[in-house]
Design a protein around this motif. Structure first.
Motif, PDB file in Angstrom:
ATOM      1  N   GLY A  60      -9.527 -13.575   1.137  1.00 45.26           N
ATOM      2  CA  GLY A  60      -9.809 -13.338  -0.277  1.00 45.26           C
ATOM      3  C   GLY A  60      -8.893 -12.313  -0.919  1.00 45.26           C
ATOM      4  N   VAL A  61      -7.633 -12.310  -0.523  1.00 48.99           N
ATOM      5  CA  VAL A  61      -6.664 -11.350  -1.056  1.00 48.99           C
ATOM      6  C   VAL A  61      -6.332 -11.705  -2.505  1.00 48.99           C
ATOM      7  CG1 VAL A  61      -4.286 -10.494  -0.823  1.00 48.99           C
ATOM      8  CG2 VAL A  61      -5.688 -10.880   1.225  1.00 48.99           C
ATOM      9  N   ASP A  62      -6.401 -10.701  -3.378  1.00 55.54           N
ATOM     10  CA  ASP A  62      -6.021 -10.870  -4.783  1.00 55.54           C
ATOM     11  C   ASP A  62      -4.598 -10.392  -5.047  1.00 55.54           C
ATOM     12  OD1 ASP A  62      -8.654 -11.713  -5.710  1.00 55.54           O
ATOM     13  OD2 ASP A  62      -9.266  -9.634  -5.364  1.00 55.54           O
ATOM     14  N   THR A  63      -4.184  -9.365  -4.306  1.00 50.46           N
ATOM     15  CA  THR A  63      -2.898  -8.716  -4.548  1.00 50.46           C
ATOM     16  C   THR A  63      -2.323  -8.234  -3.225  1.00 50.46           C
ATOM     17  OG1 THR A  63      -3.572  -7.960  -6.740  1.00 50.46           O
ATOM     18  CG2 THR A  63      -1.770  -6.755  -5.723  1.00 50.46           C
ATOM     19  N   VAL A  64      -1.004  -8.272  -3.128  1.00 49.01           N
ATOM     20  CA  VAL A  64      -0.290  -7.658  -2.006  1.00 49.01           C
ATOM     21  C   VAL A  64       0.450  -6.455  -2.554  1.00 49.01           C
ATOM     22  CG1 VAL A  64       1.568  -7.929  -0.316  1.00 49.01           C
ATOM     23  CG2 VAL A  64      -0.032  -9.811  -0.705  1.00 49.01           C
ATOM     24  N   ILE A  65       0.329  -5.323  -1.865  1.00 49.15           N
ATOM     25  CA  ILE A  65       1.076  -4.121  -2.224  1.00 49.15           C
ATOM     26  C   ILE A  65       1.837  -3.647  -0.997  1.00 49.15           C
ATOM     27  CG2 ILE A  65      -0.836  -2.543  -1.721  1.00 49.15           C
ATOM     28  CD1 ILE A  65       0.173  -0.779  -4.061  1.00 49.15           C
ATOM     29  N   SER A  66       3.044  -3.157  -1.229  1.00 50.55           N
ATOM     30  CA  SER A  66       3.885  -2.671  -0.137  1.00 50.55           C
ATOM     31  C   SER A  66       4.484  -1.331  -0.502  1.00 50.55           C
ATOM     32  CB  SER A  66       5.033  -3.647   0.122  1.00 50.55           C
ATOM     33  OG  SER A  66       4.543  -4.907   0.465  1.00 50.55           O
ATOM     34  N   THR A  76       6.571  -9.220  -0.931  1.00 51.18           N
ATOM     35  CA  THR A  76       6.803 -10.245  -1.950  1.00 51.18           C
ATOM     36  C   THR A  76       6.681 -11.645  -1.357  1.00 51.18           C
ATOM     37  OG1 THR A  76       8.212  -8.757  -3.219  1.00 51.18           O
ATOM     38  CG2 THR A  76       8.465 -11.110  -3.652  1.00 51.18           C
ATOM     39  N   GLU A  77       7.258 -11.846  -0.185  1.00 48.97           N
ATOM     40  CA  GLU A  77       7.183 -13.173   0.432  1.00 48.97           C
ATOM     41  C   GLU A  77       5.768 -13.493   0.909  1.00 48.97           C
ATOM     42  OE1 GLU A  77       8.214 -16.971   1.968  1.00 48.97           O
ATOM     43  OE2 GLU A  77       8.998 -15.708   0.361  1.00 48.97           O
ATOM     44  N   VAL A  78       5.066 -12.517   1.455  1.00 47.71           N
ATOM     45  CA  VAL A  78       3.675 -12.758   1.862  1.00 47.71           C
ATOM     46  C   VAL A  78       2.841 -13.108   0.628  1.00 47.71           C
ATOM     47  CG1 VAL A  78       1.576 -11.699   2.800  1.00 47.71           C
ATOM     48  CG2 VAL A  78       3.767 -11.381   3.972  1.00 47.71           C
ATOM     49  N   GLY A  79       3.032 -12.358  -0.451  1.00 49.11           N
ATOM     50  CA  GLY A  79       2.313 -12.654  -1.689  1.00 49.11           C
ATOM     51  C   GLY A  79       2.639 -14.038  -2.224  1.00 49.11           C
ATOM     52  N   ARG A  80       3.918 -14.419  -2.152  1.00 49.46           N
ATOM     53  CA  ARG A  80       4.317 -15.758  -2.603  1.00 49.46           C
ATOM     54  C   ARG A  80       3.609 -16.823  -1.783  1.00 49.46           C
ATOM     55  NH1 ARG A  80       7.051 -20.025  -1.490  1.00 49.46           N
ATOM     56  NH2 ARG A  80       7.731 -19.282   0.532  1.00 49.46           N
ATOM     57  N   GLN A  81       3.589 -16.625  -0.464  1.00 47.94           N
ATOM     58  CA  GLN A  81       2.949 -17.620   0.396  1.00 47.94           C
ATOM     59  C   GLN A  81       1.438 -17.674   0.187  1.00 47.94           C
ATOM     60  OE1 GLN A  81       4.163 -17.824   4.490  1.00 47.94           O
ATOM     61  NE2 GLN A  81       6.306 -17.434   4.002  1.00 47.94           N
ATOM     62  N   LEU A  82       0.844 -16.549  -0.189  1.00 48.30           N
ATOM     63  CA  LEU A  82      -0.595 -16.532  -0.478  1.00 48.30           C
ATOM     64  C   LEU A  82      -0.896 -16.941  -1.919  1.00 48.30           C
ATOM     65  CD1 LEU A  82      -1.703 -13.240   1.336  1.00 48.30           C
ATOM     66  CD2 LEU A  82      -2.159 -15.601   2.053  1.00 48.30           C
ATOM     67  N   GLY A  83       0.133 -16.975  -2.761  1.00 50.53           N
ATOM     68  CA  GLY A  83      -0.054 -17.332  -4.162  1.00 50.53           C
ATOM     69  C   GLY A  83      -0.741 -16.249  -4.969  1.00 50.53           C
ATOM     70  N   VAL A  84      -0.450 -14.976  -4.634  1.00 48.77           N
ATOM     71  CA  VAL A  84      -1.088 -13.855  -5.333  1.00 48.77           C
ATOM     72  C   VAL A  84      -0.039 -12.889  -5.875  1.00 48.77           C
ATOM     73  CG1 VAL A  84      -3.181 -14.020  -3.906  1.00 48.77           C
ATOM     74  CG2 VAL A  84      -1.354 -12.424  -3.238  1.00 48.77           C
ATOM     75  N   ILE A  87       2.939  -6.273  -5.754  1.00 49.51           N
ATOM     76  CA  ILE A  87       3.444  -5.045  -6.362  1.00 49.51           C
ATOM     77  C   ILE A  87       3.901  -4.114  -5.248  1.00 49.51           C
ATOM     78  CG2 ILE A  87       1.913  -5.293  -8.362  1.00 49.51           C
ATOM     79  CD1 ILE A  87       0.162  -3.056  -7.213  1.00 49.51           C
ATOM     80  N   PHE A  88       4.501  -2.994  -5.629  1.00 47.82           N
ATOM     81  CA  PHE A  88       4.871  -2.016  -4.618  1.00 47.82           C
ATOM     82  C   PHE A  88       4.602  -0.614  -5.122  1.00 47.82           C
ATOM     83  CE2 PHE A  88       8.780  -3.011  -6.952  1.00 47.82           C
ATOM     84  CZ  PHE A  88       9.277  -1.749  -7.284  1.00 47.82           C
ATOM     85  N   ALA A  89       4.442   0.282  -4.170  1.00 43.24           N
ATOM     86  CA  ALA A  89       4.310   1.708  -4.458  1.00 43.24           C
ATOM     87  C   ALA A  89       5.610   2.368  -4.024  1.00 43.24           C
ATOM     88  CB  ALA A  89       3.128   2.297  -3.692  1.00 43.24           C
ATOM     89  N   GLU A  90       5.958   3.449  -4.694  1.00 45.05           N
ATOM     90  CA  GLU A  90       7.203   4.137  -4.362  1.00 45.05           C
ATOM     91  C   GLU A  90       7.009   5.641  -4.465  1.00 45.05           C
ATOM     92  OE1 GLU A  90      10.271   3.534  -7.475  1.00 45.05           O
ATOM     93  OE2 GLU A  90       8.645   2.552  -8.567  1.00 45.05           O
ATOM     94  N   VAL A 112      -2.213  -4.642   2.198  1.00 48.98           N
ATOM     95  CA  VAL A 112      -1.073  -3.727   2.303  1.00 48.98           C
ATOM     96  C   VAL A 112      -0.120  -4.301   3.349  1.00 48.98           C
ATOM     97  CG1 VAL A 112      -0.324  -1.366   2.780  1.00 48.98           C
ATOM     98  CG2 VAL A 112      -2.563  -1.770   1.712  1.00 48.98           C
ATOM     99  N   VAL A 113       1.136  -4.504   2.951  1.00 42.18           N
ATOM    100  CA  VAL A 113       2.125  -5.120   3.838  1.00 42.18           C
ATOM    101  C   VAL A 113       3.326  -4.194   3.972  1.00 42.18           C
ATOM    102  CG1 VAL A 113       3.680  -7.087   4.152  1.00 42.18           C
ATOM    103  CG2 VAL A 113       1.372  -7.458   3.270  1.00 42.18           C
ATOM    104  N   GLU A 114       3.753  -3.985   5.216  1.00 41.53           N
ATOM    105  CA  GLU A 114       4.868  -3.089   5.535  1.00 41.53           C
ATOM    106  C   GLU A 114       5.810  -3.789   6.503  1.00 41.53           C
ATOM    107  OE1 GLU A 114       6.921  -0.868   4.919  1.00 41.53           O
ATOM    108  OE2 GLU A 114       6.113   1.095   5.450  1.00 41.53           O
TER     109      GLU A 114
END
Length: 196
Positions: A60-66, A76-84, A87-90, A112-114
């Protein structure tokens, strides 16, 4: 894909380096995973990220953040594959922040993807941002877990490659003691080694 096959891809693309390295965590190591070298190849990027996306597909992921910089391509690629949304933090003034107009909503389920986890410091900072926004951490996914699973950041955590790689605090690094020159191939610069 088995760990040995994945490690072969890292070696073929010169993404697994041997030497003396300062890691983003500040620790020193005799091995370095330069994920950008393998992720520049679309076929490897797709394969690696599909393993992460598939693991979390029913979460049930709504957003991917890295965390920037290393996690951006993977996230970005994980989010694309999940269709969600992705974004990223810096870092700004040494602290992880969500900027550039990105935001999280209350109760949003965030993955959260790293690229590489050693101590989990950057991921923990991003998780704190997610929670501070009132969103929920749905899990943590990474390409390489250098701790072989000893760094647990979330109940739902997945790595494509999990293995123990030697690393030491800078002050007790045997490579520094032996005068081996240090490199900092990651996104933060190395300070001179204690032996310098």
């Amino acid at each position: 894909m088995e760990t040995s096959a994945m490690l072969s891809i890292f070696k073929e693309t010169q993404a697994l380096l041997d030497g003396h390295f300062k890691l983003t965590s500040g620790r020193h190591s005799d091995s370095y995973f330069q994920c950008a070298k393998v992720l520049q190849h679309p076929e490897h990027l797709g394969t690696i990220c599909s393993a992460i996306a598939d693991h979390f597909r029913e979460s049930g992921v709504d957003t991917v953040i890295s965390p920037a910089i290393g996690g951006i391509v993977v996230g970005t690629e994980v989010g694309r594959q999940l269709g969600v949304k992705t974004i990223f933090a810096e870092r700004k003034d040494g602290r992880m922040t969500i900027r550039r107009g990105f935001s999280l909503e209350k109760n949003e389920r965030v993955l959260v993807v790293e690229d590489v986890i050693t101590t989990g410091g950057s991921v923990a900072e991003v998780m704190a941002l997610v929670e501070a926004a009132g969103a929920e951490v749905a899990g943590v996914g990474c390409v390489v877990d250098r701790s072989n699973g000893t760094v647990r950041l979330a109940d739902s955590q997945f790595s494509v490659i999990s293995l123990e790689v030697h690393s030491w605090p800078a002050e007790s690094c045997p490579l520094c003691r032996n005068g081996v020159p240090i490199e900092a191939p990651g996104s933060r610069a190395a300070s001179p080694s204690p032996s310098a």
